[in-house]
Design an enzyme around this catalytic site. Structure first.
Site, PDB file in Angstrom:
ATOM      1  N   ASP A  63      45.748 -13.909  46.923  1.00 23.42           N
ATOM      2  CA  ASP A  63      45.511 -12.880  45.912  1.00 23.42           C
ATOM      3  C   ASP A  63      45.202 -13.651  44.630  1.00 23.42           C
ATOM      4  OD1 ASP A  63      45.906 -11.136  43.755  1.00 23.42           O
ATOM      5  OD2 ASP A  63      47.388  -9.950  44.855  1.00 23.42           O
ATOM      6  N   VAL A  64      44.004 -13.476  44.078  1.00 21.43           N
ATOM      7  CA  VAL A  64      43.602 -14.316  42.942  1.00 21.43           C
ATOM      8  C   VAL A  64      44.425 -14.058  41.679  1.00 21.43           C
ATOM      9  CG1 VAL A  64      41.228 -14.693  43.736  1.00 21.43           C
ATOM     10  CG2 VAL A  64      41.726 -12.770  42.190  1.00 21.43           C
ATOM     11  N   TYR A 154      37.309  -2.747  32.183  1.00 20.81           N
ATOM     12  CA  TYR A 154      36.375  -3.574  32.968  1.00 20.81           C
ATOM     13  C   TYR A 154      35.503  -4.405  32.026  1.00 20.81           C
ATOM     14  CZ  TYR A 154      32.960  -4.648  36.661  1.00 20.81           C
ATOM     15  OH  TYR A 154      32.143  -5.294  37.562  1.00 20.81           O
ATOM     16  N   LYS A 158      35.191  -8.542  31.750  1.00 21.77           N
ATOM     17  CA  LYS A 158      33.928  -9.255  32.019  1.00 21.77           C
ATOM     18  C   LYS A 158      33.404  -9.959  30.770  1.00 21.77           C
ATOM     19  CE  LYS A 158      33.656  -8.258  36.429  1.00 21.77           C
ATOM     20  NZ  LYS A 158      33.729  -9.305  37.456  1.00 21.77           N
TER      21      LYS A 158
HETATM   22  P1  NAD Z   1      33.849  -5.183  46.579  1.00 19.27           P
HETATM   23  O1  NAD Z   1      34.943  -4.230  46.287  1.00 19.27           O
HETATM   24  O2  NAD Z   1      32.922  -4.906  47.680  1.00 19.27           O
HETATM   25  O3  NAD Z   1      34.455  -6.642  46.765  1.00 19.27           O
HETATM   26  C1  NAD Z   1      35.425  -7.154  45.914  1.00 19.27           C
HETATM   27  C2  NAD Z   1      36.219  -8.195  46.649  1.00 19.27           C
HETATM   28  O4  NAD Z   1      37.237  -8.705  45.782  1.00 19.27           O
HETATM   29  C3  NAD Z   1      36.933  -7.647  47.891  1.00 19.27           C
HETATM   30  O5  NAD Z   1      36.804  -8.577  48.922  1.00 19.27           O
HETATM   31  C4  NAD Z   1      38.382  -7.540  47.434  1.00 19.27           C
HETATM   32  O6  NAD Z   1      39.303  -7.645  48.497  1.00 19.27           O
HETATM   33  C5  NAD Z   1      38.458  -8.731  46.506  1.00 19.27           C
HETATM   34  N1  NAD Z   1      39.598  -8.667  45.615  1.00 19.27           N
HETATM   35  C6  NAD Z   1      39.921  -7.680  44.743  1.00 19.27           C
HETATM   36  N2  NAD Z   1      41.066  -7.986  44.143  1.00 19.27           N
HETATM   37  C7  NAD Z   1      41.481  -9.177  44.637  1.00 19.27           C
HETATM   38  C8  NAD Z   1      42.600 -10.008  44.419  1.00 19.27           C
HETATM   39  N3  NAD Z   1      43.571  -9.681  43.554  1.00 19.27           N
HETATM   40  N4  NAD Z   1      42.687 -11.171  45.106  1.00 19.27           N
HETATM   41  C9  NAD Z   1      41.719 -11.525  45.968  1.00 19.27           C
HETATM   42  N5  NAD Z   1      40.657 -10.776  46.236  1.00 19.27           N
HETATM   43  C10 NAD Z   1      40.538  -9.618  45.568  1.00 19.27           C
HETATM   44  O7  NAD Z   1      33.064  -5.328  45.203  1.00 19.27           O
HETATM   45  P2  NAD Z   1      31.748  -6.141  44.835  1.00 19.27           P
HETATM   46  O8  NAD Z   1      30.792  -5.168  44.325  1.00 19.27           O
HETATM   47  O9  NAD Z   1      31.352  -7.073  45.904  1.00 19.27           O
HETATM   48  O10 NAD Z   1      32.299  -6.963  43.583  1.00 19.27           O
HETATM   49  C11 NAD Z   1      32.271  -8.385  43.544  1.00 19.27           C
HETATM   50  C12 NAD Z   1      32.227  -8.829  42.105  1.00 19.27           C
HETATM   51  O11 NAD Z   1      30.999  -8.379  41.519  1.00 19.27           O
HETATM   52  C13 NAD Z   1      33.336  -8.249  41.231  1.00 19.27           C
HETATM   53  O12 NAD Z   1      33.805  -9.248  40.356  1.00 19.27           O
HETATM   54  C14 NAD Z   1      32.644  -7.144  40.469  1.00 19.27           C
HETATM   55  O13 NAD Z   1      33.269  -6.879  39.247  1.00 19.27           O
HETATM   56  C15 NAD Z   1      31.260  -7.726  40.306  1.00 19.27           C
HETATM   57  N6  NAD Z   1      30.212  -6.739  40.055  1.00 19.27           N
HETATM   58  C16 NAD Z   1      29.969  -5.746  40.947  1.00 19.27           C
HETATM   59  C17 NAD Z   1      28.963  -4.835  40.671  1.00 19.27           C
HETATM   60  C18 NAD Z   1      28.627  -3.698  41.600  1.00 19.27           C
HETATM   61  O14 NAD Z   1      27.921  -2.757  41.179  1.00 19.27           O
HETATM   62  N7  NAD Z   1      29.027  -3.740  42.863  1.00 19.27           N
HETATM   63  C19 NAD Z   1      28.209  -4.949  39.489  1.00 19.27           C
HETATM   64  C20 NAD Z   1      28.477  -5.985  38.612  1.00 19.27           C
HETATM   65  C21 NAD Z   1      29.489  -6.889  38.914  1.00 19.27           C
END
Ligand code: NAD
Length: 257
Positions: A63-64, A154, A158
């Site tokens: 867990d990060v 959020y 970021k």
């Molecule tokens: P997602 O929910 O599909 O994946 C997120 C991953 O992070 C999952 O595997 C989850 O288990 C993991 N995670 C969450 N909390 C955690 C913790 N405490 N310890 C370890 N793992 C943890 O979401 P995504 O869209 O793939 O998001 C990935 C990154 O991209 C994130 O940082 C998100 O903020 C960023 N992001 C996403 C979007 C979007 O529209 N999907 C846009 C901009 C930025």
């Protein structure tokens, strides 16, 4: 002629969405990918996909938001593979709401996962990245360069990630560690699905229309940019806050009718 694979990669949040796509993309060139995630079963599934591409996979359950868990997982990886060349921080969550309504626990969760999680990953991998002149890439967001309504927590995390990356670029450039942040707009992942499901049709329409390229990104498109930034082709790309949003943050935009 076959080139021997040597690159040792760690990707956090690799069990889903963008992180999963990055783990799979980098598996096509790496020697080993550390698939870091909270959910062991999901990490094993991604590890199996990595191995199908001729790359070793190491499940790193962590867990990060827990520094000791991150430190232990990285320590185990280094003990087994001798170092780290490429780190990608993709783990993240998105809780939304107005500041006056936002729960204190939710705030702590946002900070500890998105911001501290990126910091812990950097803190415990940098000693190895200095030895290998490696790369650290954070998946930030367009919410790291501008505000978004009801995304205050959020946005704060970021913006923090982008600040962390800029300062790391100054501190570690001389050591040859390249540090960059990628800032996507909406990407088609479970996170985006959940956010968009909670919005009105008008709001979803607004976000779609605010992208000059006329669509949201696919996770593989983010993975391609990370693959480039972490390769020698991007040897001069450092301290970048890379907008990857189909033009959405280029300026005020109204889609043609
Ligand atoms: P997602 O929910 O599909 O994946 C997120 C991953 O992070 C999952 O595997 C989850 O288990 C993991 N995670 C969450 N909390 C955690 C913790 N405490 N310890 C370890 N793992 C943890 O979401 P995504 O869209 O793939 O998001 C990935 C990154 O991209 C994130 O940082 C998100 O903020 C960023 N992001 C996403 C979007 C979007 O529209 N999907 C846009 C901009 C930025």
């Amino acid at each position: 002629m076959t080139t021997e694979r040597t690159e040792r990669v760690i990707v956090s949040g690799a069990t889903s969405g963008i992180g999963r796509a990055i783990a799979i993309r980098l598996a096509s060139r790496a020697a080993v990918v550390g698939v870091m995630g909270r959910r062991e079963e999901a990490a094993r599934e991604v590890a199996a996909q990595v191995e199908e591409l001729g790359c070793k996979a190491e499940v790193l359950q962590a867990d990060v938001s827990q520094p000791s868990a991150v430190e232990d997982a990285i320590g185990a990886f280094v003990a087994k593979y001798g170092g780290i060349d490429t780190v990608v921080s993709s783990a993240g969550i998105a809780l939304t709401g107005l500041v006056n309504d936002f729960g204190l626990d939710a705030w702590d969760q946002m900070i500890s996962t998105n911001l501290s999680g990126t910091f812990y990953l950097a803190k415990y991998t940098l000693p190895e990245l200095i030895k290998t002149r490696g790369t650290f890439t954070a998946i930030s967001s367009d919410a790291g360069t501008q505000g978004a309504q009801e995304f205050a927590a959020y946005c704060a995390t970021k913006h923090g990630v982008n600040g962390l990356i800029k300062a790391m670029a100054l501190d570690y450039g001389a050591s040859g560690v390249r540090c960059n942040a990628v800032c996507p707009g909406f990407v088609e992942t479970p996170m985006a699905d959940q956010l968009l499901d909670g919005m009105s049709t008008e709001e979803v329409d607004y976000y779609k229309k605010s992208v000059p390229l006329g669509r949201f990104a696919r996770p593989e498109e983010v993975a391609n940019v990370v693959a480039h930034l972490s390769s020698t082709e991007a040897a001069y790309s450092h301290g970048m806050i890379y907008a990857l949003d189909g033009g959405a943050t280029s300026g005020y935009y109204s889609a043609p009718a």
